[in-house]
Design a protein around this motif. Structure first.
Motif, PDB file in Angstrom:
ATOM      1  N   UNK A 177       0.775  -1.286   0.227  1.00  0.00           N
ATOM      2  CA  UNK A 177       0.143  -0.016   0.124  1.00  0.00           C
ATOM      3  C   UNK A 177       0.802   1.065  -0.060  1.00  0.00           C
ATOM      4  N   UNK A 178       0.373   2.489   0.627  1.00  0.00           N
ATOM      5  CA  UNK A 178       0.736   3.619   0.834  1.00  0.00           C
ATOM      6  C   UNK A 178       1.543   3.927   2.423  1.00  0.00           C
ATOM      7  N   UNK A 179       2.532   4.451   2.813  1.00  0.00           N
ATOM      8  CA  UNK A 179       3.117   5.212   4.318  1.00  0.00           C
ATOM      9  C   UNK A 179       2.314   6.301   4.071  1.00  0.00           C
ATOM     10  N   UNK A 180       2.617   6.204   5.414  1.00  0.00           N
ATOM     11  CA  UNK A 180       1.522   7.197   6.590  1.00  0.00           C
ATOM     12  C   UNK A 180       3.047   8.544   6.609  1.00  0.00           C
ATOM     13  N   UNK A 181       2.684   9.339   7.002  1.00  0.00           N
ATOM     14  CA  UNK A 181       3.974  10.308   7.643  1.00  0.00           C
ATOM     15  C   UNK A 181       3.692  11.790   8.305  1.00  0.00           C
ATOM     16  N   UNK A 182       4.253  11.998   8.929  1.00  0.00           N
ATOM     17  CA  UNK A 182       3.823  13.631   9.883  1.00  0.00           C
ATOM     18  C   UNK A 182       4.878  13.449  10.171  1.00  0.00           C
ATOM     19  N   UNK A 183       5.444  15.413  10.739  1.00  0.00           N
ATOM     20  CA  UNK A 183       5.800  15.859  11.238  1.00  0.00           C
ATOM     21  C   UNK A 183       5.411  15.881  13.124  1.00  0.00           C
ATOM     22  N   UNK A 184       6.853  14.669  13.478  1.00  0.00           N
ATOM     23  CA  UNK A 184       6.412  14.788  15.030  1.00  0.00           C
ATOM     24  C   UNK A 184       6.423  15.963  15.794  1.00  0.00           C
ATOM     25  N   UNK A 185       5.322  16.313  16.284  1.00  0.00           N
ATOM     26  CA  UNK A 185       5.112  17.693  17.344  1.00  0.00           C
ATOM     27  C   UNK A 185       6.293  17.114  18.112  1.00  0.00           C
ATOM     28  N   UNK A 186       6.296  16.015  19.263  1.00  0.00           N
ATOM     29  CA  UNK A 186       7.507  15.584  19.847  1.00  0.00           C
ATOM     30  C   UNK A 186       9.112  16.426  19.186  1.00  0.00           C
ATOM     31  N   UNK A 187       9.291  15.245  18.586  1.00  0.00           N
ATOM     32  CA  UNK A 187      10.793  15.387  17.896  1.00  0.00           C
ATOM     33  C   UNK A 187      10.698  16.571  17.193  1.00  0.00           C
ATOM     34  N   UNK A 188      10.422  16.856  16.418  1.00  0.00           N
ATOM     35  CA  UNK A 188      10.015  17.945  15.208  1.00  0.00           C
ATOM     36  C   UNK A 188      10.979  17.073  14.063  1.00  0.00           C
ATOM     37  N   UNK A 189      10.839  15.651  13.876  1.00  0.00           N
ATOM     38  CA  UNK A 189      11.538  14.777  13.052  1.00  0.00           C
ATOM     39  C   UNK A 189      10.436  14.608  11.666  1.00  0.00           C
ATOM     40  N   UNK A 190      10.443  14.218  11.224  1.00  0.00           N
ATOM     41  CA  UNK A 190      10.022  13.462   9.818  1.00  0.00           C
ATOM     42  C   UNK A 190       9.634  12.045  10.734  1.00  0.00           C
ATOM     43  N   UNK A 191       8.360  11.495  10.808  1.00  0.00           N
ATOM     44  CA  UNK A 191       8.472  10.146  10.888  1.00  0.00           C
ATOM     45  C   UNK A 191       6.931   9.216  10.706  1.00  0.00           C
ATOM     46  N   UNK A 192       8.073   7.977  10.059  1.00  0.00           N
ATOM     47  CA  UNK A 192       6.534   7.647   8.853  1.00  0.00           C
ATOM     48  C   UNK A 192       6.435   6.306   9.725  1.00  0.00           C
ATOM     49  N   UNK A 193       5.440   5.564   9.439  1.00  0.00           N
ATOM     50  CA  UNK A 193       4.563   4.595   9.856  1.00  0.00           C
ATOM     51  C   UNK A 193       4.354   3.656   8.378  1.00  0.00           C
ATOM     52  N   UNK A 194       4.746   2.854   8.141  1.00  0.00           N
ATOM     53  CA  UNK A 194       4.451   1.881   6.656  1.00  0.00           C
ATOM     54  C   UNK A 194       3.406   0.414   7.839  1.00  0.00           C
ATOM     55  N   UNK A 195       2.714  -0.720   6.124  1.00  0.00           N
ATOM     56  CA  UNK A 195       2.419  -1.926   6.488  1.00  0.00           C
ATOM     57  C   UNK A 195       3.552  -2.601   5.684  1.00  0.00           C
ATOM     58  N   UNK A 196       3.799  -3.569   6.455  1.00  0.00           N
ATOM     59  CA  UNK A 196       5.126  -4.632   5.678  1.00  0.00           C
ATOM     60  C   UNK A 196       4.364  -5.982   4.714  1.00  0.00           C
ATOM     61  N   UNK A 197       4.842  -6.378   4.297  1.00  0.00           N
ATOM     62  CA  UNK A 197       4.934  -7.514   3.895  1.00  0.00           C
ATOM     63  C   UNK A 197       4.239  -8.544   4.800  1.00  0.00           C
ATOM     64  N   UNK A 198       4.320  -8.703   5.561  1.00  0.00           N
ATOM     65  CA  UNK A 198       3.873  -9.105   6.846  1.00  0.00           C
ATOM     66  C   UNK A 198       2.924  -9.051   6.993  1.00  0.00           C
ATOM     67  N   UNK A 199       2.526  -7.453   6.810  1.00  0.00           N
ATOM     68  CA  UNK A 199       1.310  -7.005   7.605  1.00  0.00           C
ATOM     69  C   UNK A 199       1.551  -5.985   8.857  1.00  0.00           C
ATOM     70  N   UNK A 200       2.503  -6.480   9.569  1.00  0.00           N
ATOM     71  CA  UNK A 200       2.507  -5.488  10.793  1.00  0.00           C
ATOM     72  C   UNK A 200       2.945  -4.135   9.897  1.00  0.00           C
TER      73      UNK A 200
END
Length: 756
Positions: free
Chosen positions: A652-675
């Motif tokens: 699928x597609x990744x999700x991303x945002x600028x963390x309001x805690x750290x000010x870094x770009x954070x990415x979350x994805x669904x792997x081929x293992x669905x985790x």
């Protein structure tokens, strides 16, 4: 810095068969008369009104129950309108009874002392079968002949409109389809009008007919072969000039029509085929009333053209418009010529000729034209001089739009609303489940994920794809979803915090992909969606502006992403070639800077991170199924290359945002293992990435297995512990799963915190 860790809460929460989009089965069928029938003649009182119409007067005429029009059930009439003996240059305007004279309407222009020159017009009727006629100047008699009418309901023996490629049907000047000879005085010509693109069982055929070589002003009448000639006329023409008119003719059972020349001299005649009306109410496109001026006097140089958007306006869908009925007016032409009109994207037809005009004589003509790409038609000034173009919509013809299938396991959307006094803002969720129900979640306290109130708000509607969520300044939530009819539907809370909803509002569209919604800098929410041709359209989702406007051809392959930037809304999408493309919708309403950002084999929906100063980072699934990214420099320029983010293969597609805690770009994805897996920048603005790790862990750092069946969504939030962010997805049981990141300003390892 180490990976972000999430704490769990959860919940779970089904749609009727999809309805077909607008079609002729809903009415708007056309009933042609066998011969034009006289309905109004102010010279002798036909139609109930006698005497000239004076300057600035408005007259109400009744057509219900006369001249072949039924007493009830007619929504509009197709008529031939002829001003007689005007004492001054004037305009006649026609519109439905019972409403004020609109700013745009059917207009007929005529010069002082003009011989009778007719114009075909499509005129809406009020529920009582009446219309109004306004005369702007001088005095004039009016003659109106009815050619047919449109119905409010479906019925047997009548149907909708089907456009066909423009072609020459016959031409007496060249011998195409008929002998190469003028029609003698007071004689007739019978021609075959069915065959080829027009089926033998067509109920009526729409032609553009041009009369030329006229030595004596008079009129022409069209009837089915063998039919009797009634009193009415089809076209009134003038000596010495070419006269054209859109004409709907009813053929005989053999598909033939007879044209009667009432002149005392010979005439040349040619006709071009543009479409036909079916005899079956479930076929063809049904007429829908609509009135507006879309072009107001644009000047065209000789052989210049103008591309005019006609679909997506006046409640019409962006797609699903078979044709638009137009009143084309040539104002103050400086030469001899005519207009040519055709669907944008189609080859220019050599046959098209509407609204023949002569120097200094304003003329109008009706045209039924199929929209092309971008919902536009191209209108060309084929003349030796300049001309001012006026385009008024008289209605449109609705064709079925392909239904949109319910897509299983589409992502959940979420956002946190503004604070309500001392209370922190509520969190809103929405998703479409696997049978098309649109489900909304309301979390009144951002500290209590277990207290999300889930409810199905779709009623009997069915939806597809991820919806969009918008928060208003007063705290109300607005949900916008794509119905399986391909239209966008919108629903808004009656007030902030209220469990009640306003009724569903239809925003139209008829587009195959779900919307991306973002706000302009002033807070105005705008929806963007692509059509099957890859063209991007936009619509405001609040306020009174109901238009779908063409933005541009991004060659889009699916869903869009849209984010607020300093000057408007930046739109991104993967194109059909696997590259990423973008354009800026400005606060002034322009769509600019359309360009490719490169790439090959990209897929899914891009995620967008906005750094301070509106600097953008793009994150997308790459050709090998891994994540790639690129970021603007301080001048706003993207590099040519895409940088890899590790080697993890994803779905699928990744999700991303600028963390309001750290000010870094954070990415979350669904792997081929669905985790779920996560990574982030090693420091603020570094553009280097931590190793991918499992995103969901327990309080001692051990991975939690919680397979996702959808792409994840991330969003910033604030609760009693301070600023943080969260992720939401659905699992294979269709249950929403909610995790949040424990605030950790020390940038040390975050731990999962159970949430009650």
């Amino acid at each position: 810095m180490v990976g972000a860790v999430f704490a769990l809460v959860g919940s779970l929460l089904s749609a009727p068969a999809p309805a077909l989009a607008d079609a002729t089965g809903k009415g708007g069928d056309f009933v042609p008369l066998s011969s034009p029938t006289r309905a109004v003649d102010t010279r002798n009182g036909t139609g109930g009104v006698t005497g000239v119409r004076g300057t600035g007067t408005t007259t109400v005429f009744t057509l219900a129950g006369i001249a072949g029009v039924p007493a009830t059930g007619a929504t509009a009439v197709l008529v031939d309108v002829t001003p007689i003996a005007p004492t001054a240059a004037t305009q006649l305007a026609l519109w439905a009874d019972g409403v004020p004279r609109p700013s745009a309407f059917t207009t007929i222009s005529v010069r002082a002392s003009s011989p009778p020159i007719s114009t075909t017009a499509l005129v809406p009727l009020s529920a009582n079968g009446k219309f109004q006629l306004y005369n702007s100047a001088g005095s004039v008699h009016v003659v109106i002949d009815v050619h047919g009418y449109f119905t409010s309901t479906a019925g047997s023996g009548r149907g909708g409109f089907v456009p066909v490629p423009q072609s020459v049907l016959f031409d007496t000047t060249t011998g195409i389809g008929v002998p190469d000879a003028a029609i003698p005085a007071r004689s007739s010509l019978t021609v075959q009008v069915t065959g080829g693109s027009v089926p033998a069982n067509a109920n009526a055929v729409y032609l553009n007919v041009v009369v030329s070589g006229v030595s004596s002003s008079s009129w022409l009448r069209a009837t089915p072969e063998g039919g009797s000639a009634a009193q009415g006329t089809s076209i009134d023409f003038e000596r010495g000039v070419a006269t054209s008119s859109g004409l709907v003719v009813k053929p005989s059972t053999g598909g033939r029509v007879t044209f009667h020349n009432a002149s005392s001299g010979t005439i040349e005649l040619r006709a071009h085929t543009y479409g036909y009306f079916n005899a079956t109410s479930t076929e063809g496109a049904g007429y829908r009333p609509a009135t507006a001026r879309v072009i107001n006097g644009s000047e065209l140089a000789p052989n210049a053209w103008l591309d005019v958007q006609v679909a997506g306006l006046l409640g019409t869908p962006a797609k699903g418009v078979a044709a638009v009925a137009l009143n084309l007016t040539a104002g103050t032409p400086t030469g001899w010529g005519y207009f040519r009109a055709w669907p944008l994207g189609a080859p220019e037809p050599s046959t098209s000729s509407f609204d023949h005009f002569s120097p200094n004589v304003t003329r109008s003509d009706m045209a039924l034209v199929e929209p092309g790409v971008e919902g536009r038609i191209r209108i060309k000034n084929v003349s030796t001089g300049t001309v001012r173009l006026f385009v008024d919509v008289q209605g449109w013809f609705a064709k079925p739009v392909p239904p949109v299938a319910v897509r299983p396991f589409t992502r959940v959307v979420a956002f946190q609303g503004p604070p309500a006094g001392a209370a922190l803002g509520a969190i809103q969720y929405a998703y479409v489940d696997n049978i098309g129900r649109l489900v909304h979640g309301h979390q009144s306290s951002p500290d209590s994920f277990s207290a999300v109130r889930w409810e199905t708000i779709s009623g009997d509607e069915a939806f597809s794809g991820p919806p969009a969520l918008v928060g208003s300044a007063d705290g109300r939530a607005q949900v916008i979803g794509q119905s399986t009819t391909a239209d966008l539907l919108s629903r808004t809370r009656t007030s902030a915090g209220s469990p009640a909803w306003d009724p569903w509002a239809n925003l139209g569209g008829g587009l195959p992909f779900p919307p991306a919604v973002a706000k302009l800098p002033d807070g105005t929410p705008v929806a963007f969606a692509a059509d099957a041709d890859g063209v991007v359209w936009r619509r405001f989702v609040t306020g009174t502006n109901t238009e779908w406007r063409v933005m541009g051809d991004l060659n889009v392959a699916g869903e869009l992403a849209a984010v607020t930037v300093r000057d408007g809304i930046q739109v991104f999408a993967v194109d059909t070639g696997g590259a990423l493309r973008t354009g800026l919708y400005t606060s002034a309403g322009a769509f600019t800077g359309v360009r490719s950002l490169g790439g090959s084999g990209l897929g899914g929906v891009p995620a967008v991170v906005v750094y301070p100063g509106y600097r953008i980072r793009l994150v997308v699934r790459g050709a090998g199924g891994t994540v790639v990214t690129k970021v603007q420099d301080t001048a706003g320029t993207f590099p040519a290359a895409w940088d890899p983010v590790g080697s993890l293969a994803i779905k699928g597609s990744p999700a991303a945002l600028l963390s309001p805690v750290t000010g870094t770009a954070e990415l979350v994805v669904r792997g081929t293992d669905d985790e779920l897996h996560s990574t982030g920048e090693t420091g603020q603005g570094t553009g280097t990435w931590r190793s991918w790790t499992r995103a969901l862990v327990d309080p001692i750092g051990e991975p939690i297995s919680d397979p996702a069946a959808t792409d994840p969504t991330v969003f910033p939030m604030t609760n009693a512990n301070g600023a943080s962010w969260a992720v939401v997805f659905r699992n294979a049981a269709n249950a929403p799963r909610l995790y949040w990141v424990q605030p950790n300003p020390a940038f040390t390892a975050a731990k999962a915190v159970p949430v009650a």
